[in-house]
Design an enzyme around this catalytic site. Structure first.
Site, short mmCIF file in Angstrom:
data_model
loop_
_atom_site.label_atom_id
_atom_site.label_comp_id
_atom_site.label_asym_id
_atom_site.label_seq_id
_atom_site.Cartn_x
_atom_site.Cartn_y
_atom_site.Cartn_z
N LYS A 45 0.83 -1.21 0.00
CA LYS A 45 0.00 0.00 0.00
C LYS A 45 0.86 1.26 0.00
CE LYS A 45 -2.15 -1.11 3.88
NZ LYS A 45 -1.61 -2.44 4.21
N ARG A 104 -9.86 0.52 8.77
CA ARG A 104 -9.50 -0.88 9.02
C ARG A 104 -10.60 -1.62 9.77
NH1 ARG A 104 -3.61 0.14 8.70
NH2 ARG A 104 -2.51 -1.78 9.10
N ARG A 115 11.59 -6.03 5.20
CA ARG A 115 11.34 -4.62 4.93
C ARG A 115 12.17 -3.72 5.84
NH1 ARG A 115 5.24 -2.69 4.56
NH2 ARG A 115 5.10 -3.25 6.75
N ARG A 118 10.84 -1.81 11.41
CA ARG A 118 9.76 -1.48 12.34
C ARG A 118 9.61 -2.60 13.36
NH1 ARG A 118 4.96 -0.21 8.23
NH2 ARG A 118 3.88 -1.32 9.89
N ARG A 136 -0.95 -9.17 12.87
CA ARG A 136 -1.53 -8.16 11.97
C ARG A 136 -2.33 -8.80 10.85
NH1 ARG A 136 3.79 -5.47 10.60
NH2 ARG A 136 2.65 -4.34 8.99
#
Ligand code: ADP
Ligand code: ZN
Length: 219
Positions: free
Chosen positions: A13, A88, A127, A160, A171
């Site tokens: 996203k 969400r 990431r 992160r 998640r």
């Protein structure tokens, strides 16, 4: 052009939004980025949301809705906005409808990025994000030129806390429970367009031009 960008954690996203912001000047609004900036500043908001985010849980709806309302009310969006990571939950979707009606800024499309679950874990755990400018990298799929340093601004790349495996699993589970049902909500409003999550830069331009009908990009 006002858009929502939806998809599981790691679907891309933020990557999609940043390509579209650079080339079509649609303003990117990421609730995740807003929260992370507040945490970095250790503002009252940042302190309030930090433990939810680190654990991979959702920030409470009321808090999240208030932030989005103030950003949308105060911002200027000459070419429209893209909301990334919001809404969400069903509560958030209803709150957003109310905010956008009040501001007279209707949604044009909801972009749903589709990716297989196996791909997600690999993507997210590799990431890295620039602590200076939020540019996203991947240690093997899209590395920076110099290890741990941002190509754009020279900032330090970090992982992160919620990109560690245990939080990622949580998640994805929360997405399936709370966020996925929103796709039906937007399907009923006829707003959904899908994008294959394996997209490359060029695919974004083709997608934007053919599916969203925007032809004034500067790529
Ligand atoms: P991703 O989409 O990769 O999971 P985000 O950057 O969008 O990551 O969000 C990171 C975290 O910020 C979420 O796991 C959640 O804790 C919090 N967050 C972001 N957006 C929302 C939202 N709309 N509602 C509740 N929590 C949110
Ligand atoms: Zn940077």
């Amino acid at each position: 052009m006002n858009l929502l960008i939806m998809g599981k954690p790691g679907a891309g996203k933020g990557t999609l939004a940043s390509i579209m912001q650079d080339n079509y000047h649609i303003t990117h609004i990421s609730t995740g980025n807003i929260f992370r900036e507040e945490i970095a500043k250790q503002s009252p908001l940042g302190i309030a949301v930090e433990s939810f985010i680190t654990k991979g849980e959702l920030v409470p709806d009321e808090l999240t809705n208030n932030i989005v309302k103030s950003v949308l009310t105060q911002g200027h969006f000459p070419n429209g906005f893209m909301l990334d990571g919001y809404p969400r939950t069903k509560d958030q979707a209803i709150a957003l409808d109310r905010i956008l009606t009040e501001l007279n800024m209707p949604l044009n499309f909801v972009v749903d990025i589709e990716v297989d679950d196996e791909v997600l874990l690999k993507r997210i755990t590799g990431r890295r994000v620039c602590s200076g400018c939020n540019t996203i990298y991947h240690i093997s799929l899209h590395p920076s030129i110099k290890q741990d340093v941002c190509d754009v601004c020279g900032g330090i790349l970090i992982q992160r806390e919620d990109d560690k495996e245990e939080s990622v699993r949580k998640r994805i589970q929360i997405y399936n429970q709370k966020t996925e049902p929103l796709l039906d909500y937007y399907r009923q409003k006829n707003l959904i367009v899908t994008l294959d999550g394996r997209f490359k830069r060029e695919d974004v331009f083709e997608f934007v031009e053919t599916k969203l009908g925007i032809t004034h990009g500067n790529h």
